[in-house]
Design a protein around this motif. Structure first.
Motif, PDB file in Angstrom:
ATOM      1  N   GLY A  33     -64.937  -7.151  13.562  1.00 20.32           N
ATOM      2  CA  GLY A  33     -65.330  -5.646  13.790  1.00 20.32           C
ATOM      3  C   GLY A  33     -63.762  -4.926  14.448  1.00 20.32           C
ATOM      4  N   GLU A  34     -63.313  -5.432  15.278  1.00 24.68           N
ATOM      5  CA  GLU A  34     -62.096  -5.074  15.816  1.00 24.68           C
ATOM      6  C   GLU A  34     -61.005  -5.050  14.695  1.00 24.68           C
ATOM      7  OE1 GLU A  34     -60.476  -6.311  19.543  1.00 24.68           O
ATOM      8  OE2 GLU A  34     -62.356  -6.389  20.595  1.00 24.68           O
ATOM      9  N   MET A  35     -60.910  -5.966  14.059  1.00 28.80           N
ATOM     10  CA  MET A  35     -59.855  -5.977  13.008  1.00 28.80           C
ATOM     11  C   MET A  35     -60.013  -5.039  11.879  1.00 28.80           C
ATOM     12  SD  MET A  35     -57.542  -8.491  13.085  1.00 28.80           S
ATOM     13  CE  MET A  35     -57.186 -10.314  12.761  1.00 28.80           C
TER      14      MET A  35
ATOM     15  N   ASN B 221     -54.919  -5.003  21.356  1.00 35.86           N
ATOM     16  CA  ASN B 221     -56.090  -4.272  21.298  1.00 35.86           C
ATOM     17  C   ASN B 221     -56.880  -3.831  22.701  1.00 35.86           C
ATOM     18  OD1 ASN B 221     -56.430  -3.750  18.584  1.00 35.86           O
ATOM     19  ND2 ASN B 221     -57.900  -5.390  18.161  1.00 35.86           N
ATOM     20  N   ASN B 222     -56.808  -4.897  23.470  1.00 37.36           N
ATOM     21  CA  ASN B 222     -57.280  -4.425  24.960  1.00 37.36           C
ATOM     22  C   ASN B 222     -56.328  -3.401  25.570  1.00 37.36           C
ATOM     23  OD1 ASN B 222     -59.539  -5.854  25.078  1.00 37.36           O
ATOM     24  ND2 ASN B 222     -58.719  -7.742  25.815  1.00 37.36           N
ATOM     25  N   ALA B 223     -54.938  -3.632  25.355  1.00 42.31           N
ATOM     26  CA  ALA B 223     -54.017  -2.834  26.150  1.00 42.31           C
ATOM     27  C   ALA B 223     -54.209  -1.288  25.679  1.00 42.31           C
ATOM     28  CB  ALA B 223     -52.641  -3.332  26.070  1.00 42.31           C
TER      29      ALA B 223
ATOM     30  N   GLN C 191     -66.468  -0.771  31.602  1.00 42.92           N
ATOM     31  CA  GLN C 191     -66.083   0.628  31.271  1.00 42.92           C
ATOM     32  C   GLN C 191     -65.396   1.000  29.871  1.00 42.92           C
ATOM     33  OE1 GLN C 191     -63.743   2.112  34.382  1.00 42.92           O
ATOM     34  NE2 GLN C 191     -65.413   2.613  35.632  1.00 42.92           N
ATOM     35  N   LYS C 192     -66.322   0.314  28.720  1.00 43.91           N
ATOM     36  CA  LYS C 192     -65.983   0.601  27.566  1.00 43.91           C
ATOM     37  C   LYS C 192     -66.970   0.929  26.710  1.00 43.91           C
ATOM     38  CE  LYS C 192     -62.070  -2.479  26.702  1.00 43.91           C
ATOM     39  NZ  LYS C 192     -61.577  -3.473  25.895  1.00 43.91           N
ATOM     40  N   HIS C 193     -67.079   1.715  25.607  1.00 44.24           N
ATOM     41  CA  HIS C 193     -68.257   2.241  24.851  1.00 44.24           C
ATOM     42  C   HIS C 193     -68.642   1.135  24.166  1.00 44.24           C
ATOM     43  CE1 HIS C 193     -67.950   6.314  26.160  1.00 44.24           C
ATOM     44  NE2 HIS C 193     -66.544   6.317  25.900  1.00 44.24           N
TER      45      HIS C 193
ATOM     46  N   ILE D  62     -65.857 -10.192  24.456  1.00 38.90           N
ATOM     47  CA  ILE D  62     -65.801 -11.659  23.855  1.00 38.90           C
ATOM     48  C   ILE D  62     -64.130 -11.849  23.757  1.00 38.90           C
ATOM     49  CG2 ILE D  62     -65.805 -11.522  21.500  1.00 38.90           C
ATOM     50  CD1 ILE D  62     -68.699 -12.817  22.094  1.00 38.90           C
ATOM     51  N   GLY D  63     -63.349 -10.759  23.482  1.00 31.37           N
ATOM     52  CA  GLY D  63     -61.934 -11.091  23.068  1.00 31.37           C
ATOM     53  C   GLY D  63     -61.140 -12.033  24.099  1.00 31.37           C
ATOM     54  N   LEU D  64     -61.221 -11.656  25.128  1.00 35.01           N
ATOM     55  CA  LEU D  64     -60.519 -12.533  26.179  1.00 35.01           C
ATOM     56  C   LEU D  64     -61.128 -13.889  26.540  1.00 35.01           C
ATOM     57  CD1 LEU D  64     -59.497 -10.092  28.695  1.00 35.01           C
ATOM     58  CD2 LEU D  64     -58.048 -11.116  27.159  1.00 35.01           C
TER      59      LEU D  64
END
Ligand SMILES: Nc1ncnc2c1ncn2[C@@H]1O[C@H](COP(=O)(O)OP(=O)(O)O)[C@@H](O)[C@H]1O
Ligand SMILES: [Mg+2]
Length: 259
Positions: free
Chosen positions: A40-42, A163-165, A217-219, A224-226
């Motif tokens: 999804g992130e990709m 992406n996190n940064a 604090q994310k919408h 799962i990323g880390l």
């Protein structure tokens, strides 16, 4: 008496094996979920990466079309140039998709790979999304070592960290935002650091961020990323993934033993 002890022992052994097997299954399922979440992130990255070129493609032939409509003469050179531009844009788009497909191919073979090559394909996927938010990406390559492992997984870790940064830089509306990746060798290790100036990790203890489904604090955080990144580095590459804060942001370290 003796026989029951042996039986007890065998039973215990069987149960331990069963539990180990179960936890391995759980890891596998979590890993599959992690892959889906990062898919999804990709896709988000890709859509960014494609928007600009699609717009360019839309406009390449506009001037030529205009001339034709106005009954003006169109120079052959002009057409050739437009076609060349079109070719280079579609090549860029197709490269992006190739990189993307590589990440999700189930290429389950460990290989030697070159760090810089993987970083380049990561940049191919994230650069437009970063640019859209004026985030600078600096890559400092003091060494270009080879690593051994699943190269696509390694790139996935980099993408997760970037992406996190990016998420924090955007949500905290940081001025002059940057992400910096540094690659160097230290004793018997290859070290890749990823840092930003987003203000740092706001949870304590910091290690919590590596837990599955931990998101803060994310919408649309999956948390799962880390978790996945740590599995990849520590289980599949025998390395270490560490997180800390520096004065103005987060600092992640990937440490992988040479050979
Ligand atoms: N560079 C960073 N700066 C500040 N906080 C971070 C950074 N990277 C990760 N975090 C924190 O770690 C949490 C877990 O990250 P992750 O496992 O990728 O899940 P998600 O991004 O879906 O929340 C994030 O929600 C965020 O709070
Ligand atoms: Mg994340």
């Amino acid at each position: 008496m003796r026989q029951t002890k042996i039986d007890d022992f065998l039973e215990l052994e069987r149960r331990i094996r069963e539990e180990v097997e179960k936890s391995r299954e759980k890891d596998k399922i979590l890993f599959q979920q992690a892959k889906l979440a990062s898919l999804g992130e990709m896709l988000g990255n890709i859509s960014h990466q494609w928007r600009q070129p699609l717009m360019e493609i839309n406009s390449i032939f506009l001037p030529i079309e205009g001339k034709i409509i106005l009954g003006k003469k169109v120079d052959n050179n002009e057409i050739i140039q437009a076609i060349e531009k079109l070719n280079s844009i579609t090549k860029f788009m197709s490269d992006t998709i190739d990189d993307f497909r590589d990440f999700f191919s189930n290429n389950k073979e460990k290989n030697r790979f070159n760090i810089l090559e993987q970083i380049n394909s990561v940049v191919n996927i994230v650069s437009a999304g970063l640019k859209a938010h004026s985030i600078r990406l600096d890559i400092i390559l003091k060494k270009n070592p080879e690593l051994f492992g699943y190269k696509n997984e390694f790139s996935q870790v980099l993408i997760n960290l970037i992406n996190n940064a990016k998420d924090e830089l955007i949500s905290r509306k940081i001025k002059d935002p940057y992400i910096k990746i540094t690659i160097f060798e230290e004793k018997n290790n290859i070290v890749v650091t990823i840092e930003d100036n987003a203000g740092g990790i706001k949870v304590s203890p910091i290690e919590t961020i590596f837990e599955p489904f931990f998101t803060y604090q994310k919408h649309n955080g999956s948390g799962i990323g880390l978790f996945m990144s740590k599995l990849i580095i520590e289980k599949n590459m025998e390395g270490k993934l560490k997180a800390s804060n520096k004065d103005d942001g987060a600092f992640f370290e990937i440490i992988i033993p040479k050979n």
